[in-house]
Design an enzyme around this catalytic site. Sequence first.
Site, PDB file in Angstrom:
ATOM      1  N   GLU A 165       1.591  -3.172  -2.736  1.00  0.00           N
ATOM      2  CA  GLU A 165       0.648  -4.249  -2.376  1.00  0.00           C
ATOM      3  C   GLU A 165      -0.653  -3.942  -3.105  1.00  0.00           C
ATOM      4  O   GLU A 165      -1.360  -3.002  -2.750  1.00  0.00           O
ATOM      5  CB  GLU A 165       0.446  -4.290  -0.871  1.00  0.00           C
ATOM      6  CG  GLU A 165       1.752  -4.595  -0.177  1.00  0.00           C
ATOM      7  CD  GLU A 165       1.590  -5.215   1.194  1.00  0.00           C
ATOM      8  OE1 GLU A 165       0.476  -5.591   1.570  1.00  0.00           O
ATOM      9  OE2 GLU A 165       2.604  -5.312   1.872  1.00  0.00           O
ATOM     10  N   CYS A 225      -8.511  -7.333  -0.275  1.00  0.00           N
ATOM     11  CA  CYS A 225      -7.652  -7.695  -1.416  1.00  0.00           C
ATOM     12  C   CYS A 225      -7.519  -9.207  -1.583  1.00  0.00           C
ATOM     13  O   CYS A 225      -7.425  -9.713  -2.689  1.00  0.00           O
ATOM     14  CB  CYS A 225      -6.285  -7.059  -1.245  1.00  0.00           C
ATOM     15  SG  CYS A 225      -5.534  -7.412   0.355  1.00  0.00           S
TER      16      CYS A 225
HETATM   17  P1  NAD Z   1      -6.724   3.039  -5.172  1.00  0.00           P
HETATM   18  O1  NAD Z   1      -5.606   2.511  -5.975  1.00  0.00           O
HETATM   19  O2  NAD Z   1      -7.853   3.682  -5.862  1.00  0.00           O
HETATM   20  O3  NAD Z   1      -6.193   4.114  -4.121  1.00  0.00           O
HETATM   21  C1  NAD Z   1      -5.175   3.787  -3.182  1.00  0.00           C
HETATM   22  C2  NAD Z   1      -4.473   5.063  -2.762  1.00  0.00           C
HETATM   23  O4  NAD Z   1      -3.730   5.552  -3.879  1.00  0.00           O
HETATM   24  C3  NAD Z   1      -5.407   6.190  -2.357  1.00  0.00           C
HETATM   25  O5  NAD Z   1      -4.836   6.882  -1.271  1.00  0.00           O
HETATM   26  C4  NAD Z   1      -5.446   7.069  -3.594  1.00  0.00           C
HETATM   27  O6  NAD Z   1      -5.753   8.410  -3.337  1.00  0.00           O
HETATM   28  C5  NAD Z   1      -4.027   6.925  -4.080  1.00  0.00           C
HETATM   29  N1  NAD Z   1      -3.810   7.213  -5.505  1.00  0.00           N
HETATM   30  C6  NAD Z   1      -4.656   6.990  -6.531  1.00  0.00           C
HETATM   31  N2  NAD Z   1      -4.064   7.344  -7.710  1.00  0.00           N
HETATM   32  C7  NAD Z   1      -2.820   7.770  -7.399  1.00  0.00           C
HETATM   33  C8  NAD Z   1      -1.715   8.244  -8.166  1.00  0.00           C
HETATM   34  N3  NAD Z   1      -1.768   8.342  -9.485  1.00  0.00           N
HETATM   35  N4  NAD Z   1      -0.570   8.574  -7.529  1.00  0.00           N
HETATM   36  C9  NAD Z   1      -0.476   8.451  -6.194  1.00  0.00           C
HETATM   37  N5  NAD Z   1      -1.488   8.026  -5.403  1.00  0.00           N
HETATM   38  C10 NAD Z   1      -2.650   7.681  -6.005  1.00  0.00           C
HETATM   39  O7  NAD Z   1      -7.199   1.825  -4.256  1.00  0.00           O
HETATM   40  P2  NAD Z   1      -8.458   1.791  -3.279  1.00  0.00           P
HETATM   41  O8  NAD Z   1      -9.663   1.734  -4.123  1.00  0.00           O
HETATM   42  O9  NAD Z   1      -8.344   2.847  -2.243  1.00  0.00           O
HETATM   43  O10 NAD Z   1      -8.234   0.403  -2.520  1.00  0.00           O
HETATM   44  C11 NAD Z   1      -8.667  -0.811  -3.026  1.00  0.00           C
HETATM   45  C12 NAD Z   1      -7.558  -1.517  -3.748  1.00  0.00           C
HETATM   46  O11 NAD Z   1      -6.474  -1.747  -2.862  1.00  0.00           O
HETATM   47  C13 NAD Z   1      -7.973  -2.873  -4.260  1.00  0.00           C
HETATM   48  O12 NAD Z   1      -7.423  -3.059  -5.536  1.00  0.00           O
HETATM   49  C14 NAD Z   1      -7.336  -3.828  -3.268  1.00  0.00           C
HETATM   50  O13 NAD Z   1      -7.089  -5.118  -3.760  1.00  0.00           O
HETATM   51  C15 NAD Z   1      -6.075  -3.109  -2.944  1.00  0.00           C
HETATM   52  N6  NAD Z   1      -5.538  -3.584  -1.673  1.00  0.00           N
HETATM   53  C16 NAD Z   1      -4.438  -4.393  -1.681  1.00  0.00           C
HETATM   54  C17 NAD Z   1      -3.944  -4.909  -0.487  1.00  0.00           C
HETATM   55  C18 NAD Z   1      -2.747  -5.835  -0.446  1.00  0.00           C
HETATM   56  O14 NAD Z   1      -2.258  -6.129   0.639  1.00  0.00           O
HETATM   57  N7  NAD Z   1      -2.256  -6.306  -1.578  1.00  0.00           N
HETATM   58  C19 NAD Z   1      -4.585  -4.585   0.707  1.00  0.00           C
HETATM   59  C20 NAD Z   1      -5.701  -3.755   0.664  1.00  0.00           C
HETATM   60  C21 NAD Z   1      -6.169  -3.242  -0.525  1.00  0.00           C
END
Ligand code: NAD
Length: 482
Positions: A251, A285
């Site tokens: 997501e 999001c």
């Molecule tokens: P992010 O991608 O920076 O981090 C999300 C998670 O992934 C964190 O726990 C982070 O530590 C982990 N992570 C980062 N790199 C990784 C890797 N290489 N391997 C494994 N894990 C890794 O996102 P964020 O800044 O925490 O959240 C905001 C983003 O989330 C926005 O893009 C938003 O649109 C999205 N989001 C989507 C939904 C949806 O339902 N589609 C809902 C909420 C947030």
Amino acid sequence: MAVQQHQLIIGGCRRAASSGALFDVLAPADGRLLAQVARGGADDVELAVSAARQGYQQWSALAPGRREAALLRAADIIAAEGEARLLDNLIDESGSVITKARHEIAYTVDLLRTAAGEVRRLYGDTFPNDRPQRVSMVFREPLGVVAIISPYNAPLSLLAKMVAFPLAAGNSVVIKPSEETPLTALAFAEVLLAAGIPAAAVSVITGYGAECGERLVAHADIDCVALTGSTRTGVAVGGESMKHMRRCQLELGGKSAMLVLRDVDPASAAGIAAQGIFTHGGQICMANSRIVVERPLAAPFIAALKAAAEAIFLGDLRDERSGYGPLINQRAVDKVLAHVRQAVAAGAELVTGGDIVAGLTVRPTVLLNPARNSGVWREESFGPVVSVVVVDSLEEAIAVANDSEYGLSAAVLTHNIQWGFRAARGIRAGSVHIGMHAFQSNAIAPIGGFGMSGIGRSGGKYSTEEFTELKWVSVALEDEGK
Ligand code: NAD
């Protein structure tokens, strides 16, 4: 006063990271040090996955009624004690205003109860066979160990959704919460354990994405990865998952469009639009960060949107009147301001905002007619910034809405049922809401996106489908060797 330290939760035991390392958790509102948390790494992932393998055996073998009861107990604990256990963490580490934090708590109760209901809906199937002495059935089975990687913006309710449905289907989970919001995740896991979910079935490894997140995704003994996060992370996690040919549910980001058609009241439309973008400072999001308005309505709508943006009260996070708080960190602020600056330099009109109120709080910002190749139009700003463009027809509005690599959600404001449905059918997005903003949640709705917004759907029975595997079992009712 000594700073609180928090450990990992692995198989029900609280333990320091194998390296002994810790990282700081800061309050976005004022930068104060809230706590230090164990900085998990490869060895900790190893322990957590091995605990989860055992946890899977225990949890999946429990009678459905007992799994259902445990999830319902978790919901009851949060309903009774959610404010005491979770509210301060939500406000302090994620910069949520109190109304948003309370909403997350209430929604988490709803999600856990909905997931509990799914426990008894792991339906299978039967189908006819051309050979009448054969019976064919389809069993629905849990996947095994699910790695859950969660974001910071709704650190409780999104995590609860990501965890509750896989558990309901009989999987065990290893949680890697956002490094920005580990305290909420640890407190939520404590609730699950207090509710009687076997300790080995729920582990939490706090730490950084590039350290324990990547290790978790690459681990050979994981059966599925569920990520809610940015598209950039999704591409990395999805790519790694495919190397192991394992299920992943992603997501990801969005750049949701709202269509404002010529038949609506501009002031009312502006109120809905403002709520859809400025809630939690645009760190949602599905926030409708792109607005497409029909020309006859453009001037009064933009004036009303400006007024709505300027009327948002930005006060203390615990003040019920506060509309939103700070962005999560300086990087997030820099990205938002750069998007605004670049758009204005390329010819967009800054209708209101575009600067900092104080600290990490960005003023509600409205841009008119940014270039369609600008960052603010094409990329997620994830802040309180909305771009408005003016069009001359419904068809043009739909085309502009589809001018994005994302396809998470969309909204259409109109009273005309035909226009509304034409837009809903024409827009490529995982959900389209008519008469409301684009940011909607519902525990049983299929949430997910088209295009770069992700793969798979979550919510109710759709989560059950994601976190189970089908198995065809057939029986010969006669000896076929004769
Ligand atoms: P992010 O991608 O920076 O981090 C999300 C998670 O992934 C964190 O726990 C982070 O530590 C982990 N992570 C980062 N790199 C990784 C890797 N290489 N391997 C494994 N894990 C890794 O996102 P964020 O800044 O925490 O959240 C905001 C983003 O989330 C926005 O893009 C938003 O649109 C999205 N989001 C989507 C939904 C949806 O339902 N589609 C809902 C909420 C947030």
